[in-house]
Design an enzyme around this catalytic site. Structure first.
Site, PDB file in Angstrom:
ATOM      1  N   LYS A  95      53.077  52.636  18.178  1.00 57.82           N
ATOM      2  CA  LYS A  95      53.528  53.991  17.880  1.00 57.82           C
ATOM      3  C   LYS A  95      54.438  54.399  19.028  1.00 57.82           C
ATOM      4  O   LYS A  95      53.990  54.596  20.158  1.00 57.82           O
ATOM      5  CB  LYS A  95      52.338  54.958  17.771  1.00 57.82           C
ATOM      6  N   ALA A 182      50.831  64.623  14.059  1.00 61.31           N
ATOM      7  CA  ALA A 182      50.851  65.711  15.048  1.00 61.31           C
ATOM      8  C   ALA A 182      50.842  67.095  14.400  1.00 61.31           C
ATOM      9  O   ALA A 182      51.533  67.355  13.417  1.00 61.31           O
ATOM     10  CB  ALA A 182      52.034  65.608  15.989  1.00 61.31           C
ATOM     11  N   GLY A 183      50.029  67.941  14.976  1.00 64.57           N
ATOM     12  CA  GLY A 183      50.004  69.341  14.600  1.00 64.57           C
ATOM     13  C   GLY A 183      49.154  69.680  13.393  1.00 64.57           C
ATOM     14  O   GLY A 183      49.021  70.840  13.029  1.00 64.57           O
ATOM     15  N   ASN A 204      44.367  63.548  15.408  1.00 62.75           N
ATOM     16  CA  ASN A 204      43.534  63.293  16.588  1.00 62.75           C
ATOM     17  C   ASN A 204      42.833  64.568  17.046  1.00 62.75           C
ATOM     18  O   ASN A 204      41.638  64.741  16.850  1.00 62.75           O
ATOM     19  CB  ASN A 204      44.369  62.689  17.725  1.00 62.75           C
TER      20      ASN A 204
END
Lengths: 256, 66
Positions: A95, A182-183, A204
């Site tokens: 990644k 993300a987010g 995450n």
């Protein structure tokens, strides 16, 4: 079935391994998530308190390690981290993260494109983390990205699909899988991304920092499946109000 | 002799290999990756790679991350 770089996966939820309160909680949450791909980072060993080794904690037969290049501020640093990752036994999956500004943690598109080209040519399966830029997403596919990972919102913000419209364009144009990363702060955000046609999502913070990460991992897993099923089914059109119950058969209410 | 390991000054014995140094830190050489003066050192090179006075060693490994 999700296919990235010729490898098939049943689960469309990728989970990050950062920020968990303990290895035990992380392991249980990952099991509950059903994830087959987990991200890890590379850091200096703390010589005073080395702590647990994540390579030993996680079953490599069960989880594909997707090492990230978090902390890289430019292409050269990302390439250096990628090669360290491979030497550390991290395999060829990567990644790619290049985030020069620690305040926003937004990825640098130019350096990310440069690093993707170098690393794809070096045999890595590169999954670049990008701002939700449809033009950049196409350029990355041109230089060999195995997937693209547009951000829903900046890392750790839990704001959801702030970049919804741009991500829709990326999905519409994609020739490789699109992993929204993300987010995503709630299972509903993940479900919405999947309903739009994202191939997978990566979560995450929202799992690791939840009061009960194990239950939250299950909730994300269900949301991703629900969103995917809705996409496969096809969603009805939005529009003017229309009754769900039949118009016919109400004559008995009329005064005679 | 003094070396720099992970940004900190450390004492090492003359003639010590990278592998011996990693073990002296109570780390498993199989779980870490090493840079010696910013050049990557393969695992099979750890036993034969000797520390030098003032050399810069980075001992790195996987940790939890997104």
């Amino acid at each position: 079935m999700l296919t990235i770089a010729g490898r098939d996966f049943h689960s469309r939820l990728l989970t990050g391994t950062g920020k968990f309160s303990s290895s035990a909680v992380m392991i249980e949450a990952l099991e509950e998530s059903g994830s087959e791909i987990v991200t890890v980072a590379l850091r200096r060993v703390d010589l005073v308190d080395p702590g647990d080794d994540i390579m030993a904690a996680l079953d490599r037969e069960r989880y594909l390690f997707l090492p990230n290049t978090s902390g890289a501020r430019n292409s050269d640093e990302a390439v250096r981290l990628a090669r360290l990752s491979r030497a550390a036994g991290g395999g060829d999956w990567l990644k790619l993260e290049v985030t020069p500004d620690p305040r926003t943690l937004l990825p640098d598109p130019v350096e990310t494109l440069m690093a993707t080209e170098v690393l794809a040519a070096d045999g890595f399966h590169v999954l670049p983390y990008i701002n939700a830029d449809p033009v950049l997403a196409l350029r990355l596919q041109d230089v060999g990205a195995a997937a693209v990972m547009p951000l829903g919102a900046p890392i750790g913000t839990n704001l959801g699909l702030v970049n919804r419209y741009q991500i829709e364009i990326i999905i519409d144009q994609a020739r490789v899988p699109v992993v929204v990363d993300a987010g995503l702060g709630a299972p509903s955000h993940a479900a919405a991304a999947m309903e739009m046609g994202a191939d997978a999502v990566l979560v995450n913070t929202a799992i690791a920092m939840a009061p009960d990460p194990v239950v939250m991992a299950r909730s994300f897993s269900l949301a991703v499946k629900a969103g995917r099923d809705a996409f496969v089914s096809g969603l009805p059109e939005t529009g003017s109000p229309r009754a769900s119950s039949p118009d016919a058969g109400l004559g008995f209410l009329d005064k005679s | 002799m003094e070396i720099i390991c992970n940004g900190e000054k450390k004492e090492a014995t003359v003639g010590m290999s990278v592998e011996e140094f990693i073990i002296s830190l109570k780390l498993d050489p199989e779980t870490v990756v090493v840079e010696f003066n910013e050049a990557l050192v393969g695992r099979d090179e750890y036993p034969g790679k000797m520390l030098e006075p003032g050399c810069r060693l980075e001992i790195i490994r996987f940790v939890g991350g997104g």
